[in-house]
Design an enzyme around this catalytic site. Structure first.
Site, short mmCIF file in Angstrom:
data_model
loop_
_atom_site.label_atom_id
_atom_site.label_comp_id
_atom_site.label_asym_id
_atom_site.label_seq_id
_atom_site.Cartn_x
_atom_site.Cartn_y
_atom_site.Cartn_z
N LYS A 130 0.80 -3.44 4.78
CA LYS A 130 -0.07 -4.17 3.86
C LYS A 130 0.72 -5.01 2.84
O LYS A 130 1.76 -4.60 2.36
CB LYS A 130 -0.97 -3.19 3.09
CG LYS A 130 -2.01 -2.51 3.94
CD LYS A 130 -3.13 -3.42 4.41
CE LYS A 130 -4.11 -3.76 3.31
NZ LYS A 130 -4.93 -2.64 2.89
N SER A 139 0.86 -1.19 0.00
CA SER A 139 0.00 0.00 0.00
C SER A 139 0.89 1.23 0.00
O SER A 139 1.96 1.24 0.61
CB SER A 139 -0.88 -0.02 1.25
OG SER A 139 -1.30 1.29 1.57
#
Ligand code: ARG
Length: 476
Positions: free
Chosen positions: A305, A299
């Protein structure tokens, strides 16, 4: 008037050389100029340039066919074929160059280049042929070639799933119905479910390719060519299994496009379901698997992420493949015989379908090759959610209770266990006997994960030896 979308058009972006634009194949009948907008609208070269190889190969076979009936001499035939082969090499080195040419379509392009090479002789090649049987032949040749490549890709994915099933043959995970934990299964068994689907995809594609394996060349514009061409020999020269048998159908049939899009759509449906399963297994909530770094992305904001983009894109691309299937079905709906220009719209969607399906098959295989199963986490999940409730019911059946009654009793046991915040196997015999006095100590071995799996020792079941037998049979 200016058209803002023209700048996106690869042909009109180019300033044509006049010899390119003057080469329309049908000039004689016309006195007025065609408008730039019409040319933009009508030209298909920016799409059908991908049929170049097939157009040249078809033209070589056609040169032989017209030589065999005396339309051109053997020497002329040799010269035409030499020029076509030369073109194949030249353009093969720089296929992008095709789309900067102003020709109307790939057939016009090839003829234009041929005339540039051999002069008036090039103008003889189209004798007895129409772009209608030509494009139908080119597209079938293209479908056959790409179809074979897709079969190979499906084979690779199939092999990758078998390898995964073998690696994870005894990795326990929860099986789901309604996305509720239902009964434990093995990861190997899960993988083999998709093996079945891709095997059906392979046979569906093979089936479609067999039906597409008939040669339309020699059908002329619609009524059949006026020269006594041996169409069996022509079909064989182009590696078709047989010639088509009705000229009207030959030039207007696009079933092979529909069938390829349909086979792709069904396969993409399978790919999207596999992607969805894996996205869920990979979620923080499930955490049954981890995906390799090479097929995930991060991300821009959240440093922690690791997103399953490859799988999400497979799921997403399924939509555009379905869209193309709907597109071609709708284009073909209620079209009168024989060729209609509507059918020029057949290629863009088909090409996108084949490209999308191909890259999704490759990507799915890559994802599977690097997939790791988080066995402890998957096992814990399989042990939760009362996935062994059916085993307790089967135990009661073995003690003589009718299944419907056993099902009811176990339902009550589960309600009690939920209240106690315990799994069934942690309830004491005394607690269990409150629900059915036939229950004794011998119940516990029935409630283990191993027992749940081993009892599914039936053809197609999740018992490890069954899964191993299927893997061995598939590999052989
Ligand atoms: N570009 C055309 C197509 O893809 C080729 C056939 C043209 N035939 C015709 N009668 N205008 O359909």
């Amino acid at each position: 008037m200016t058209y803002s979308y023209i700048i996106k058009h690869p042909v009109l972006k180019t300033v044509f050389k006049t010899e390119d634009t003057d080469m329309a194949l049908w000039g004689g009948r016309f006195q007025g100029e065609t408008s730039a907008l019409f040319k933009l609208f009508n030209d298909s070269l920016p799409v059908d340039y991908r049929l170049f190889e097939q157009d040249v190969v078809g033209s070589i076979a056609w040169a032989d066919a017209i030589a065999s009936v005396g339309i051109i001499t053997a020497k002329e035939c040799t010269d035409l074929k030499a020029a076509l082969n030369e073109l194949l090499v030249e353009v093969g080195n720089d296929p992008q160059a095709i789309i900067s040419n102003g020709a109307e379509d790939i057939h016009s392009f090839v003829e234009q280049k041929l005339i540039a090479k051999v002069g008036d002789l090039g103008k003889k090649l189209h004798t007895g042929r129409s772009r209608n049987d030509q494009v139908a032949t080119d597209l079938k040749l293209w479908c056959k070639k790409e179809g074979a490549a897709l079969l190979a890709r499906l084979g690779t994915l199939h092999a990758e799933l078998i390898a995964l099933a073998e690696r994870e043959v005894d990795a326990v995970m929860p099986g789901y119905t309604h996305l509720q934990r239902a009964q434990p299964v093995t990861f190997g068994h899960w993988a083999l479910a998709y093996v079945e689907m891709y095997e059906r995809d392979i046979s569906r594609l093979q089936d479609a390719l067999n039906r597409a394996d008939s040669c339309p060349l020699g059908s002329g514009a619609l009524a059949g060519t006026a020269y006594p061409i041996d169409r069996h020999a022509l079909a064989a020269a182009l590696n078709f299994a047989r010639p088509t048998l009705n000229s009207l159908d030959s030039v207007s049939d696009r079933d092979h496009v529909v069938e390829l899009c349909s086979a792709a759509s069904i396969s993409m449906m399978h790919l999207s379901r596999m992607a969805e399963d894996l996205i869920f297994f990979n979620s923080g909530e499930a955490n049954f698997i981890s995906l390799a770094d090479e097929v995930t992305s991060g991300s821009s904001l959240m440093p922690q992420k690791k997103n399953p983009d490859a799988l999400e894109l497979i799921r997403g691309k399924t939509g555009r493949v379905y869209g193309s299937l709907m597109g071609i079905l709708t284009t073909m709906k209620a079209l009168p015989l024989a060729y209609n220009k509507d059918m020029q719209e057949d290629k863009e969607g088909l090409f996108d379908v084949v490209d999308s399906w191909a890259i999704c098959l490759d990507m799915a295989a890559l994802v599977l090759s690097g997939l790791k199963v988080n066995r402890p986490q998957a096992l814990v999940a399989a042990q939760q959610g009362y996935a062994n409730a059916t085993e307790l019911a089967d135990y009661l059946v073995a003690k003589g209770m009718p299944f419907r009654e056993a099902h009811h009793v176990v339902g009550e046991v589960v309600v009690f266990a939920i209240g106690e915040q315990k799994p069934i196997e942690d309830l004491s015999v005394a607690e269990l006997q409150k629900f059915a006095n036939v229950i004794s100590d011998d119940v516990y071995p029935n409630l283990t994960i191993e027992a749940c799996l081993e009892k599914r020792d039936v053809l197609g079941g999740t018992a490890i030896n069954q899964v191993q037998a299927v893997i061995a049979a598939k590999k052989a």
